[in-house]
Scaffold this motif. Sequence first.
Motif, PDB file in Angstrom:
ATOM      1  N   HIS A 193       0.842  -1.195   0.000  1.00  0.00           N
ATOM      2  CA  HIS A 193       0.000   0.000   0.000  1.00  0.00           C
ATOM      3  C   HIS A 193       0.878   1.246   0.000  1.00  0.00           C
ATOM      4  N   ASP A 194       2.206   1.031  -0.088  1.00  0.00           N
ATOM      5  CA  ASP A 194       3.178   2.121  -0.090  1.00  0.00           C
ATOM      6  C   ASP A 194       3.489   2.501  -1.531  1.00  0.00           C
ATOM      7  N   GLN A 195       2.969   3.637  -1.952  1.00  0.00           N
ATOM      8  CA  GLN A 195       3.143   4.033  -3.348  1.00  0.00           C
ATOM      9  C   GLN A 195       4.581   4.362  -3.686  1.00  0.00           C
ATOM     10  N   LEU A 196       5.389   4.781  -2.698  1.00  0.00           N
ATOM     11  CA  LEU A 196       6.790   5.064  -2.972  1.00  0.00           C
ATOM     12  C   LEU A 196       7.501   3.789  -3.411  1.00  0.00           C
ATOM     13  N   GLU A 197       7.214   2.673  -2.751  1.00  0.00           N
ATOM     14  CA  GLU A 197       7.774   1.394  -3.167  1.00  0.00           C
ATOM     15  C   GLU A 197       7.364   1.081  -4.600  1.00  0.00           C
ATOM     16  N   ALA A 198       6.086   1.227  -4.884  1.00  0.00           N
ATOM     17  CA  ALA A 198       5.575   0.880  -6.212  1.00  0.00           C
ATOM     18  C   ALA A 198       6.167   1.776  -7.291  1.00  0.00           C
ATOM     19  N   MET A 199       6.245   3.066  -7.024  1.00  0.00           N
ATOM     20  CA  MET A 199       6.712   4.005  -8.039  1.00  0.00           C
ATOM     21  C   MET A 199       8.202   3.851  -8.324  1.00  0.00           C
ATOM     22  N   THR A 200       8.982   3.442  -7.331  1.00  0.00           N
ATOM     23  CA  THR A 200      10.426   3.358  -7.518  1.00  0.00           C
ATOM     24  C   THR A 200      10.894   1.971  -7.926  1.00  0.00           C
ATOM     25  N   MET A 201      10.115   0.923  -7.656  1.00  0.00           N
ATOM     26  CA  MET A 201      10.584  -0.440  -7.894  1.00  0.00           C
ATOM     27  C   MET A 201       9.875  -1.145  -9.044  1.00  0.00           C
ATOM     28  N   GLY A 202       8.617  -0.832  -9.284  1.00  0.00           N
ATOM     29  CA  GLY A 202       7.820  -1.635 -10.200  1.00  0.00           C
ATOM     30  C   GLY A 202       8.065  -1.337 -11.665  1.00  0.00           C
ATOM     31  N   ASP A 203       8.030  -2.388 -12.499  1.00  0.00           N
ATOM     32  CA  ASP A 203       7.976  -2.207 -13.955  1.00  0.00           C
ATOM     33  C   ASP A 203       6.578  -1.742 -14.355  1.00  0.00           C
ATOM     34  N   ARG A 204       5.577  -2.375 -13.745  1.00  0.00           N
ATOM     35  CA  ARG A 204       4.192  -1.950 -13.924  1.00  0.00           C
ATOM     36  C   ARG A 204       3.489  -1.986 -12.575  1.00  0.00           C
ATOM     37  N   ILE A 205       2.413  -1.216 -12.483  1.00  0.00           N
ATOM     38  CA  ILE A 205       1.604  -1.158 -11.264  1.00  0.00           C
ATOM     39  C   ILE A 205       0.175  -1.532 -11.615  1.00  0.00           C
ATOM     40  N   VAL A 206      -0.415  -2.400 -10.789  1.00  0.00           N
ATOM     41  CA  VAL A 206      -1.840  -2.719 -10.888  1.00  0.00           C
ATOM     42  C   VAL A 206      -2.519  -2.102  -9.678  1.00  0.00           C
ATOM     43  N   VAL A 207      -3.288  -1.062  -9.866  1.00  0.00           N
ATOM     44  CA  VAL A 207      -3.990  -0.398  -8.773  1.00  0.00           C
ATOM     45  C   VAL A 207      -5.345  -1.069  -8.605  1.00  0.00           C
ATOM     46  N   ILE A 208      -5.640  -1.543  -7.393  1.00  0.00           N
ATOM     47  CA  ILE A 208      -6.927  -2.188  -7.153  1.00  0.00           C
ATOM     48  C   ILE A 208      -7.630  -1.529  -5.970  1.00  0.00           C
ATOM     49  N   ASP A 209      -8.936  -1.637  -5.986  1.00  0.00           N
ATOM     50  CA  ASP A 209      -9.768  -1.151  -4.890  1.00  0.00           C
ATOM     51  C   ASP A 209     -11.031  -1.988  -4.850  1.00  0.00           C
ATOM     52  N   GLY A 211     -11.459  -5.071  -4.601  1.00  0.00           N
ATOM     53  CA  GLY A 211     -11.375  -6.296  -5.379  1.00  0.00           C
ATOM     54  C   GLY A 211     -11.433  -6.124  -6.869  1.00  0.00           C
ATOM     55  N   ARG A 212     -11.350  -4.889  -7.351  1.00  0.00           N
ATOM     56  CA  ARG A 212     -11.413  -4.626  -8.788  1.00  0.00           C
ATOM     57  C   ARG A 212     -10.193  -3.841  -9.243  1.00  0.00           C
ATOM     58  N   VAL A 213      -9.722  -4.141 -10.441  1.00  0.00           N
ATOM     59  CA  VAL A 213      -8.607  -3.411 -11.013  1.00  0.00           C
ATOM     60  C   VAL A 213      -9.091  -2.037 -11.449  1.00  0.00           C
ATOM     61  N   GLN A 214      -8.397  -1.005 -10.990  1.00  0.00           N
ATOM     62  CA  GLN A 214      -8.728   0.363 -11.359  1.00  0.00           C
ATOM     63  C   GLN A 214      -7.879   0.869 -12.523  1.00  0.00           C
ATOM     64  N   GLN A 215      -6.621   0.432 -12.575  1.00  0.00           N
ATOM     65  CA  GLN A 215      -5.743   0.842 -13.668  1.00  0.00           C
ATOM     66  C   GLN A 215      -4.491  -0.019 -13.652  1.00  0.00           C
ATOM     67  N   VAL A 216      -3.951  -0.264 -14.834  1.00  0.00           N
ATOM     68  CA  VAL A 216      -2.684  -0.969 -15.001  1.00  0.00           C
ATOM     69  C   VAL A 216      -1.786  -0.105 -15.883  1.00  0.00           C
ATOM     70  N   GLY A 217      -0.545   0.095 -15.469  1.00  0.00           N
ATOM     71  CA  GLY A 217       0.364   0.896 -16.283  1.00  0.00           C
ATOM     72  C   GLY A 217       1.724   1.020 -15.640  1.00  0.00           C
ATOM     73  N   THR A 218       2.620   1.696 -16.323  1.00  0.00           N
ATOM     74  CA  THR A 218       3.926   1.989 -15.740  1.00  0.00           C
ATOM     75  C   THR A 218       3.739   3.017 -14.624  1.00  0.00           C
ATOM     76  N   PRO A 219       4.717   3.158 -13.728  1.00  0.00           N
ATOM     77  CA  PRO A 219       4.594   4.191 -12.692  1.00  0.00           C
ATOM     78  C   PRO A 219       4.319   5.572 -13.270  1.00  0.00           C
ATOM     79  N   ARG A 220       4.970   5.905 -14.369  1.00  0.00           N
ATOM     80  CA  ARG A 220       4.763   7.223 -14.983  1.00  0.00           C
ATOM     81  C   ARG A 220       3.334   7.368 -15.499  1.00  0.00           C
ATOM     82  N   GLN A 221       2.819   6.324 -16.148  1.00  0.00           N
ATOM     83  CA  GLN A 221       1.449   6.381 -16.668  1.00  0.00           C
ATOM     84  C   GLN A 221       0.436   6.535 -15.537  1.00  0.00           C
TER      85      GLN A 221
END
Length: 382
Positions: A193-209, A211-221
């Motif tokens: 749930h730490d966005q700093l981890e996700a933004m600095t480490m991930g190739d892609r991020i899947v944001v969910i809320d 139980g549903r996917v809200q968006q999939v993309g690179t940290p920049r997207q």
Amino acid sequence: MATLQIEHLVRRFGQAAPALDGLSLSVAEQEFVFLLGPSGAGKTTTLRLTAGLDQPDSGRILLGGRDMAGIAPRDRNVAMVYDKNSLYPHLNVFENMAYPLRLRRMTDSDIRSRIGRTAEILGIGHLLDRRPGQLSGGQQQRVAIGRALVRDASIYLMDEPISHLDAKLRAHMRVEFKKLQREFAATILYVSHDQLEAMTMGDRIVVIDKGRVQQVGTPRQIFDTPANRFVAEFVGEPAMNTLDCALVQDGGDWRAEAPGVSLHLNAGWVTRHGLQNRRAGGVVLGMRPQHLTLAAPGDAGQPNVETGRVYAVETLGSETVYDVESGGRILRIWSRRAPDGRALPAIGAPISFRVDPGALHLFDSGTGQALAHPDPGPRRAA
């Protein structure tokens, strides 16, 4: 390594709303994907289902193209690290890390080589002869991470593995995790749930809320073009300011209006996003705190210069976050500190700030879906 494909996963617990409600996502081979969302979004449930520790009500999980239905956890070749370690207290660090390798009947030389390299990167090489009870909490967690990484697993499932470490060690581990992933060519699904981890480490991020996917993309997207209001408000620190308003056209002039606020919009921006064809109705204006600029008191009354009073001030070294009460609402402004050492404004002091019309987001007030994003290009910061 292997690919992971999750298709329309549903998991219910009793009569409550489903923990997962048709969730789908994919992780490519050697990809580092973050599953990001608030507490209760369904992140850990997704990992448990992938590992085979729980079973879905419907949907499929394919690992390397193989359907995991009916496959026991021990036969999935999945390595999982929890937010709290689960080390064997009677074994030293070396034997804790060696345990999954001995189950695979690796030779002693291969075990020592693999553990030595991983322990060095994790900074626990000097702890190999100690038992878990002789280690700090952070050291124990690094051992648990190392025990997973020494395995040649098809996919590594990480459930907030560094959340209990101190800030300095977390910063170090963010760098080392990415290094480990590349060195081991690992496929990783990492829950946080730490966005700093996700933004600095991930190739892609899947944001969910919920139980549903809200968006999939690179940290920049995810940051630059959030798909909806939830993603916009969840991703970004400080969080995006959002303001319920109405689009108003007066001749060739477009404005976003709310009580006490009237922002002039670029006509080209309105046209590029097709907003001129939108039916009259409420919209939500989004403004990143980084894109609001402190203005001189004498600028009040100029286009897109708003006024308010200082509600709170947070100093962050070379930067300052201002909470400003304006029009009965609190807006956040993230500003670079004045280099001349001028005193910060006092609580309750009047303050003026400029809104860049080229740095605005717009969302539908009913569905929350994005209608418009800032034009590409460098943005002005305070």
